[in-house]
Design a protein around this motif. Structure first.
Motif, PDB file in Angstrom:
ATOM      1  N   GLN A  14       1.389   2.789  18.177  1.00  0.00           N
ATOM      2  CA  GLN A  14       1.106   3.212  16.804  1.00  0.00           C
ATOM      3  C   GLN A  14      -0.374   2.964  16.458  1.00  0.00           C
ATOM      4  O   GLN A  14      -0.974   1.983  16.895  1.00  0.00           O
ATOM      5  CB  GLN A  14       1.995   2.472  15.816  1.00  0.00           C
ATOM      6  N   GLN A  15      -0.932   3.875  15.658  1.00  0.00           N
ATOM      7  CA  GLN A  15      -2.337   3.790  15.262  1.00  0.00           C
ATOM      8  C   GLN A  15      -2.443   4.166  13.790  1.00  0.00           C
ATOM      9  O   GLN A  15      -2.214   5.318  13.420  1.00  0.00           O
ATOM     10  CB  GLN A  15      -3.202   4.725  16.115  1.00  0.00           C
ATOM     11  N   LEU A  16      -2.776   3.175  12.956  1.00  0.00           N
ATOM     12  CA  LEU A  16      -2.846   3.382  11.521  1.00  0.00           C
ATOM     13  C   LEU A  16      -4.102   2.731  10.954  1.00  0.00           C
ATOM     14  O   LEU A  16      -4.731   1.891  11.609  1.00  0.00           O
ATOM     15  CB  LEU A  16      -1.622   2.794  10.811  1.00  0.00           C
ATOM     16  N   ALA A  17      -4.429   3.116   9.725  1.00  0.00           N
ATOM     17  CA  ALA A  17      -5.569   2.526   9.033  1.00  0.00           C
ATOM     18  C   ALA A  17      -5.161   2.160   7.614  1.00  0.00           C
ATOM     19  O   ALA A  17      -4.538   2.970   6.909  1.00  0.00           O
ATOM     20  CB  ALA A  17      -6.752   3.488   9.003  1.00  0.00           C
ATOM     21  N   ILE A  18      -5.500   0.943   7.198  1.00  0.00           N
ATOM     22  CA  ILE A  18      -5.257   0.459   5.845  1.00  0.00           C
ATOM     23  C   ILE A  18      -6.574   0.530   5.086  1.00  0.00           C
ATOM     24  O   ILE A  18      -7.560  -0.103   5.491  1.00  0.00           O
ATOM     25  CB  ILE A  18      -4.743  -0.988   5.856  1.00  0.00           C
ATOM     26  N   ASN A  19      -6.601   1.274   4.013  1.00  0.00           N
ATOM     27  CA  ASN A  19      -7.809   1.382   3.204  1.00  0.00           C
ATOM     28  C   ASN A  19      -7.805   0.254   2.169  1.00  0.00           C
ATOM     29  O   ASN A  19      -6.929   0.191   1.306  1.00  0.00           O
ATOM     30  CB  ASN A  19      -7.872   2.741   2.501  1.00  0.00           C
ATOM     31  N   THR A  20      -8.783  -0.652   2.270  1.00  0.00           N
ATOM     32  CA  THR A  20      -8.815  -1.814   1.387  1.00  0.00           C
ATOM     33  C   THR A  20      -9.301  -1.466  -0.021  1.00  0.00           C
ATOM     34  O   THR A  20      -9.138  -2.271  -0.943  1.00  0.00           O
ATOM     35  CB  THR A  20      -9.733  -2.901   1.969  1.00  0.00           C
ATOM     36  N   LYS A  21      -9.899  -0.304  -0.184  1.00  0.00           N
ATOM     37  CA  LYS A  21     -10.401   0.097  -1.497  1.00  0.00           C
ATOM     38  C   LYS A  21      -9.305   0.688  -2.379  1.00  0.00           C
ATOM     39  O   LYS A  21      -9.158   0.327  -3.550  1.00  0.00           O
ATOM     40  CB  LYS A  21     -11.544   1.100  -1.342  1.00  0.00           C
ATOM     41  N   ASN A  22      -8.534   1.629  -1.820  1.00  0.00           N
ATOM     42  CA  ASN A  22      -7.520   2.294  -2.639  1.00  0.00           C
ATOM     43  C   ASN A  22      -6.085   1.902  -2.279  1.00  0.00           C
ATOM     44  O   ASN A  22      -5.132   2.492  -2.773  1.00  0.00           O
ATOM     45  CB  ASN A  22      -7.676   3.811  -2.558  1.00  0.00           C
TER      46      ASN A  22
ATOM     47  N   PRO B 213       0.817  -1.220   0.000  1.00  0.00           N
ATOM     48  CA  PRO B 213       0.000   0.000   0.000  1.00  0.00           C
ATOM     49  C   PRO B 213       0.845   1.261   0.000  1.00  0.00           C
ATOM     50  O   PRO B 213       1.969   1.289   0.520  1.00  0.00           O
ATOM     51  CB  PRO B 213      -0.809  -0.131   1.295  1.00  0.00           C
ATOM     52  N   GLU B 214       0.282   2.288  -0.588  1.00  0.00           N
ATOM     53  CA  GLU B 214       0.960   3.585  -0.630  1.00  0.00           C
ATOM     54  C   GLU B 214       0.834   4.270   0.724  1.00  0.00           C
ATOM     55  O   GLU B 214      -0.262   4.395   1.273  1.00  0.00           O
ATOM     56  CB  GLU B 214       0.344   4.457  -1.724  1.00  0.00           C
ATOM     57  N   MET B 215       1.971   4.720   1.263  1.00  0.00           N
ATOM     58  CA  MET B 215       1.987   5.351   2.575  1.00  0.00           C
ATOM     59  C   MET B 215       1.628   6.823   2.462  1.00  0.00           C
ATOM     60  O   MET B 215       1.918   7.476   1.466  1.00  0.00           O
ATOM     61  CB  MET B 215       3.373   5.202   3.201  1.00  0.00           C
ATOM     62  N   GLU B 216       0.983   7.331   3.492  1.00  0.00           N
ATOM     63  CA  GLU B 216       0.654   8.751   3.571  1.00  0.00           C
ATOM     64  C   GLU B 216       1.918   9.592   3.410  1.00  0.00           C
ATOM     65  O   GLU B 216       2.945   9.323   4.039  1.00  0.00           O
ATOM     66  CB  GLU B 216      -0.014   9.032   4.919  1.00  0.00           C
ATOM     67  N   LYS B 217       1.844  10.604   2.573  1.00  0.00           N
ATOM     68  CA  LYS B 217       3.011  11.418   2.259  1.00  0.00           C
ATOM     69  C   LYS B 217       3.561  12.104   3.512  1.00  0.00           C
ATOM     70  O   LYS B 217       2.826  12.695   4.296  1.00  0.00           O
ATOM     71  CB  LYS B 217       2.651  12.475   1.208  1.00  0.00           C
ATOM     72  N   GLY B 218       4.873  11.995   3.701  1.00  0.00           N
ATOM     73  CA  GLY B 218       5.530  12.643   4.821  1.00  0.00           C
ATOM     74  C   GLY B 218       5.474  11.878   6.118  1.00  0.00           C
ATOM     75  O   GLY B 218       6.015  12.333   7.133  1.00  0.00           O
ATOM     76  N   ARG B 219       4.837  10.696   6.113  1.00  0.00           N
ATOM     77  CA  ARG B 219       4.730   9.893   7.335  1.00  0.00           C
ATOM     78  C   ARG B 219       5.544   8.612   7.201  1.00  0.00           C
ATOM     79  O   ARG B 219       5.715   8.084   6.108  1.00  0.00           O
ATOM     80  CB  ARG B 219       3.267   9.525   7.604  1.00  0.00           C
TER      81      ARG B 219
END
Length: 339
Positions: A220-228, A160-166
């Motif tokens: 750590q607290q993250l979310a993986i978007n299964t759609k995009n 998955p593509e990581m949030e920019k700058g994180r």
């Protein structure tokens, strides 16, 4: 109706809302108890796949649809360490109605030998996140994410593509995960010191080093978007839980929240309970549930499970303390919310 299937140290419930009917739920609960009772009386001659569900630790187990329990990964605690891990290409599926255990060979991007991962079911797929792996002589934590198509038994490694700058998801095991809408949420875990500069993390982020093993606990607290196929760090507010591992979480999609209980931090096994509000996209607002004077309260533990029971209760089951393993406790959701 709704029911819970479990095995050992990890559990996940299906995503989404299920229609409830008290009579049917009661019948299925009794039927499941009878099925498990028959299973425990079986020997290898009657069910040659029984070994797939015995003496396995560090695995993941998720309920799939209504009557199936998928078990994957982990190791056999009775075997020497170099031969103890289960073949990661094998998927064990227990049918709670027939009592049968089937072993399925999977293909595709099969994960390495793994323990201490997190797993959830979304739609028709099982997702496995993180864990402690052994692969070609390499022993380490991982942050890899795999998706298993349960119908075809084909694995896909996700990038998955990581949030920019994180920074990326930390390499940890003993993390927890839950599914809400089209996202898989991740909390905590135990793993190596992050290599990214601390300034790139959210302000709430902590990683506390365990000097004995040069690893540590995180929140750590993250979310993986299964759609995009993207990953983002969550904004976290309120009574943010401290760093921990081997804790338990369960999502309540009706109330749009997640419950988090216990886990280990340092030498302490925690017995704190939090409610995380998921109603705002990209954010979790945490509230700690305080114990009232004279109120019965579960003891601190790790490696336990927590599950919703119908519309008004959550079940805390098992876990390990410093001396013994503990049994179950049942709490009223309405009572928790009133705190």
């Amino acid at each position: 109706f709704e029911k819970i299937l479990r095995m050992g140290s990890c559990i996940s419930q299906p995503n989404g809302n299920l229609q409830r009917n008290d009579n049917r739920r009661f019948f299925l609960h009794i039927s499941l108890r009878k099925t498990l009772r028959r299973l425990l009386k079986m020997d290898v001659n009657l069910n040659p796949n029984l070994y797939l569900l015995t003496d396995r630790v560090g695995h993941v187990s998720v309920q799939y649809e209504d009557q199936l329990l998928i078990v994957w990964g982990g190791y056999d605690r009775n075997k020497p360490e170099e031969h103890s891990y289960y073949d990661p290409s094998l998927i064990a599926i227990f049918n709670s109605v027939t009592g049968q255990i089937q072993s399925h060979k999977s293909t595709g991007d099969v994960p390495p030998q793994t323990c201490g991962a997190a797993a959830v079911v979304h739609a028709k797929d099982m997702y496995v996140i993180g864990g402690f792996i052994t692969s070609n002589g390499v022993i380490d934590n991982t942050s890899d994410i795999y998706k298993l198509n349960v119908s075809t038994k084909i694995w896909t490694k996700l990038t998955p593509e990581m949030e920019k700058g994180r920074p990326p998801l930390l390499k940890v095991d003993k993390l927890s995960a839950w599914c809400y809408r089209d996202e898989i949420f991740i909390f905590g875990g135990y793993g190596p010191v992050p290599t990214t500069e601390h300034d790139h993390y959210p302000s709430y982020f902590t990683h506390i080093l365990d000097p004995e093993y040069l690893r540590g606990w995180t929140n750590q607290q993250l979310a993986i978007n299964t759609k995009n196929n993207t990953v983002r760090w969550l904004n976290s507010q309120g009574d943010i839980p401290c760093a921990r591992a081997a804790h338990a979480t369960v999502c309540d999609p009706i109330r749009k929240c997640v419950y988090l209980f216990g886990g280990r931090f340092g030498t302490e096994r925690l017995n704190d309970l939090y409610i995380g509000d998921l109603s705002l996209i990209g954010e979790i607002a945490w509230k700690k549930v305080e114990k009232r004077h004279g109120e019965a309260w579960p003891c601190g533990r790790s490696w336990h499970t927590i599950s919703t029971i119908g519309p008004d209760a959550i079940l805390l089951y098992g876990g390990k303390s410093f001396i013994v393993f503990y049994s179950s406790s049942k709490c009223s959701i309405k009572k928790i919310i009133q705190h």
